[in-house]
Scaffold this active site. Structure first.
Site, PDB file in Angstrom:
ATOM      1  N   SER A 140       8.582   2.251   0.762  1.00  0.00           N
ATOM      2  CA  SER A 140       7.774   2.652  -0.384  1.00  0.00           C
ATOM      3  C   SER A 140       6.839   1.518  -0.788  1.00  0.00           C
ATOM      4  CB  SER A 140       8.706   2.981  -1.550  1.00  0.00           C
ATOM      5  OG  SER A 140       7.980   3.143  -2.739  1.00  0.00           O
ATOM      6  N   TYR A 153      14.278   0.532  -9.206  1.00  0.00           N
ATOM      7  CA  TYR A 153      13.828   1.225  -7.990  1.00  0.00           C
ATOM      8  C   TYR A 153      13.139   0.226  -7.060  1.00  0.00           C
ATOM      9  CZ  TYR A 153      11.286   4.390  -4.890  1.00  0.00           C
ATOM     10  OH  TYR A 153      10.791   5.022  -3.774  1.00  0.00           O
ATOM     11  N   LYS A 157      14.027  -1.101  -3.261  1.00  0.00           N
ATOM     12  CA  LYS A 157      13.135  -0.936  -2.111  1.00  0.00           C
ATOM     13  C   LYS A 157      12.657  -2.282  -1.555  1.00  0.00           C
ATOM     14  CE  LYS A 157      13.068   3.608  -1.702  1.00  0.00           C
ATOM     15  NZ  LYS A 157      13.528   4.300  -0.486  1.00  0.00           N
TER      16      LYS A 157
END
Ligand code: NAD
Length: 289
Positions: A140, A153, A157
């Site tokens: 991502s 998050y 990632k």
């Protein structure tokens, strides 16, 4: 012999599209094990592949947070080997950091980070024995650059980037290629499935007014980015196919075809201040500068 592919998180989104595409390959190149945490959600995938012969697709239960579930899925692979492992399952978490519960943060790290690592762990010994393999991971933009209200998050990632880069160095000695498919916004169930602090939520009442107004702006920005710039899963699947079909795949693929400008800025100005002010400007508009 068919290439054996195992994909995690296939009940929706990128995982579902990739499973359908590979299982419908006109040359029947692939045998796809589409795995999902909850088999009750297999209808959507089945609907997409109903004209297919059974010999290119199997659906297996696999929760990436459960080692036993991963091992059970691995044991049900008839060929007893996986040539291409796609670690794709992932969830988002959005909101002001001070309102996120420890449980929700743990959950994100369990799925996105440890889920990916545990999945790779389970299939690695066999790939090493085979002396070949592919490991593809859905990455991502949030793994390459920090995004406000996505701290945990992004942490998950970013961590994947470190794990995969480290592995890639070692695994080239085993003819095993690791590739990250770096996605920007994609039209999937991601926004529906993510855990998010909603504007009316009581947990937000304890948050200061400035944070709240920035969060509101962020949500608007996010909404318009998804509306205007999101890619379709088919676009993402094409990039996965490029990586799968390349005799010597790259470590990173950018699904938009270019390094996102702000990621580039982060690389070219490593002290970070230009990235931070540029992103803030983009998201929160000029008046807060
Ligand atoms: P999605 O929500 O449609 O798909 C994610 C899938 O992961 C779902 O099917 C979900 O059930 C599954 N999953 C969640 N927890 C799981 C668990 N414990 N075990 C097994 N499966 C589990 O969204 P998507 O966009 O297709 O997401 C796929 C990947 O793409 C994720 O890793 C996500 O972080 C990444 N990604 C998405 C976007 C985007 O904008 N959609 C952008 C960048 C990266």
């Amino acid at each position: 012999d068919k290439k054996v592919v195992l994909i995690t998180g296939c009940s929706s989104g990128i995982g579902l599209s990739l499973a359908v595409r590979l299982a419908s390959d006109p040359n029947k190149t692939f045998k796809v094990y589409a795995t999902m945490r909850n088999l009750a959600k297999k209808e959507r995938l089945l609907e997409c592949v109903k004209s297919l012969h059974k010999d290119t697709l199997d659906i297996l239960q696999m929760d990436v947070t459960s080692r036993q579930s991963i091992l059970d899925a691995r044991d049900r692979v008839v060929e007893k080997r996986v040539d291409i492992l796609v670690s794709n399952a992932g969830v988002g978490l959005m909101g002001p950091l001070e309102v996120l519960s420890l449980d929700s943060m743990r959950q994100i790290l369990e799925v996105n980070l440890l889920g990916t690592i545990q999945t790779i762990q389970a299939f690695l010994p066999e790939m090493k024995v085979q002396g070949q393999g592919r490991i593809l991971v859905t990455g991502s933009t949030g793994g390459l650059q920090g995004l406000p209200f996505n701290e945990v998050y992004c942490a998950s990632k970013f961590a994947i980037e470190g794990a995969c880069e480290s592995l890639a160095v070692l695994l080239q000695h085993f003819n095993i290629h690791v590739s990250l498919i770096e996605c920007g916004p994609v039209n999937t169930d991601f926004l529906v499935n993510l855990q998010k602090a909603e504007l009316g939520d009581t947990c937000l009442q304890q948050v200061d007014a400035l944070t709240l107004s920035l969060y509101e702006k962020y949500l608007q920005h996010c909404g318009s980015v998804f509306q205007n710039a999101a890619q379709d899963t088919e676009d993402i699947v094409k990039v996965f196919l490029d990586a799968i079909q390349s005799p010597s795949p790259a470590f990173r693929y950018f699904t938009s075809g270019v390094v996102p400008p702000l990621t580039r800025l982060k690389i070219s100005e490593p002290d970070g201040s230009r990235y931070i002010s540029a992103l803030s400007k983009t998201m929160f508009s000029a008046e807060e500068q």
